[in-house]
Design an enzyme around this catalytic site. Structure first.
Site, PDB file in Angstrom:
ATOM      1  N   TYR A  34       9.660 -81.620  39.776  1.00 56.57           N
ATOM      2  CA  TYR A  34       9.039 -80.360  40.199  1.00 56.57           C
ATOM      3  C   TYR A  34       9.632 -79.228  39.375  1.00 56.57           C
ATOM      4  O   TYR A  34      10.755 -78.793  39.613  1.00 56.57           O
ATOM      5  CB  TYR A  34       9.292 -80.176  41.694  1.00 56.57           C
ATOM      6  CG  TYR A  34       8.625 -79.003  42.367  1.00 56.57           C
ATOM      7  CD1 TYR A  34       7.882 -78.054  41.672  1.00 56.57           C
ATOM      8  CD2 TYR A  34       8.731 -78.843  43.745  1.00 56.57           C
ATOM      9  CE1 TYR A  34       7.282 -76.994  42.318  1.00 56.57           C
ATOM     10  CE2 TYR A  34       8.132 -77.783  44.404  1.00 56.57           C
ATOM     11  CZ  TYR A  34       7.406 -76.854  43.690  1.00 56.57           C
ATOM     12  OH  TYR A  34       6.822 -75.800  44.333  1.00 56.57           O
ATOM     13  N   LYS A  69       5.252 -81.978  38.342  1.00 61.78           N
ATOM     14  CA  LYS A  69       4.521 -80.905  39.023  1.00 61.78           C
ATOM     15  C   LYS A  69       4.913 -79.624  38.289  1.00 61.78           C
ATOM     16  O   LYS A  69       6.015 -79.107  38.461  1.00 61.78           O
ATOM     17  CB  LYS A  69       4.891 -80.824  40.498  1.00 61.78           C
ATOM     18  CG  LYS A  69       4.172 -79.720  41.269  1.00 61.78           C
ATOM     19  CD  LYS A  69       4.675 -79.664  42.710  1.00 61.78           C
ATOM     20  CE  LYS A  69       3.913 -78.647  43.539  1.00 61.78           C
ATOM     21  NZ  LYS A  69       4.109 -77.247  43.120  1.00 61.78           N
TER      22      LYS A  69
END
Length: 316
Positions: free
Chosen positions: A139, A169
């Site tokens: 992330y 992400k």
């Protein structure tokens, strides 16, 4: 373990609290049913918008279990397991695998920050190894973590250290780096775009899937953007994206997460307030927000996008 490369939208969902800011997990099935009806492909649980870093480890585990149970394999559940403590992140990762989540994701440590790409990859590898049967997505959200390590440099070190690395992400507005990641080793990894404001430009450089907070309540509007882009109706897609931008402007006037929870309430799903240091909008701010959304015809635009989606499904 393998998840094929994703297409479409995943919603980064919000916390569900009662009046005392304690978890209210009986709201979770309502969230899941709404997102399934809206046609999103997955739900990102316990991330920034879910106030995951304001919750205890036990609370985060309970939320994962609630979403996995409510989803019942009808929609993908991505669990965010990032933590300032790698030990706690590993505990969350192992639990997510045991609970039946479909994938996990984690931000970097954000108090004592990794200083190099190799350092970051070593830290993330420790977390991913705790759930070896689940796809892992790093992330990347530098506006929150303050981490300046390049994602390509991370991938170069991580690919040999993290066998279950599925992708990233990518929540940043640096589209040049995002495109670089998409094309790394001929598209080896699934790079999910996480910046709602730039969905259309991201599609133009190759994005196929996106995770975003506003997809929790406005997914049909963004699906319209994707549909028009795929039909090569670029001017219409730009106009549809601009309708999203007008709505997103409201998030900058007050705190973004409390504002979005209020928009959810206005669209029929009250998930409660926020935990400190976040503060819910006061009455005057709520009235101002509603007036602005009415001024830009947000509710009508959302309803129209939803109707078009239903009509397209009937034709198909």
């Amino acid at each position: 373990m393998k998840i094929n490369k994703l297409e479409g939208l995943l919603a980064a969902t919000f916390s569900t609290f009662d009046e005392n800011k304690e978890l209210k997990l009986d709201l979770v099935p309502q969230v899941v049913e709404k997102l399934i009806a809206d046609g999103v492909k997955g739900i990102f649980v316990g991330g920034t918008n879910g106030e995951g870093l304001s919750l205890s480890t036990e609370e985060r585990m309970a939320i994962t279990e609630a979403y996995v149970q409510a989803a019942n394999k009808r929609i993908l559940i991505f669990t965010h397991v990032g933590h300032s403590s790698i030990k706690e992140a590993r505990k969350l990762a192992a639990h997510a695998q045991e609970a039946g989540a479909d994938a996990i994701s984690a931000v970097s440590a954000f108090y004592f920050k990794p200083q190099t790409a190799e350092n970051l990859a070593n830290c993330i590898a420790q977390i991913a190894a705790a759930a070896p049967d689940l796809p892992f997505y790093y992330y990347h959200i530098p506006s929150v973590t303050g981490l300046t390590v390049g994602v390509i440099d991370f991938l170069k070190h991580a690919e040999a250290k993290i066998p279950n690395l599925a992708g990233v992400k990518y929540t940043a507005n640096t589209l040049h780096e995002y495109q670089d990641c998409l094309n790394y080793k001929n598209g080896k990894y699934d790079i999910l775009f996480g910046y709602d404001e730039l969905l259309l430009p991201a599609l133009a450089i190759g994005a196929k899937a996106a995770i975003g907070s506003t997809y929790s309540f406005a997914a049909p509007m963004y699906q319209r953007v994707i549909e028009l882009f795929n039909q090569k109706k670029i001017e219409e897609a730009a106009a549809a994206q601009f309708e999203c931008i007008k709505m997103i402007r409201a998030l900058g006037k007050y705190a973004p997460i409390p504002t979005q929870k209020q928009i959810l309430k206005l669209t029929g799903l009250d998930l409660g307030g926020c935990r400190l240091p976040l503060v819910a909008l006061d009455d005057a701010q709520c009235d101002d927000l509603k007036s602005y959304l009415e001024e830009i015809s947000f509710f009508e635009t959302l309803d129209q996008a939803r109707k078009l989606k239903v009509e397209a499904a009937l034709v198909a």
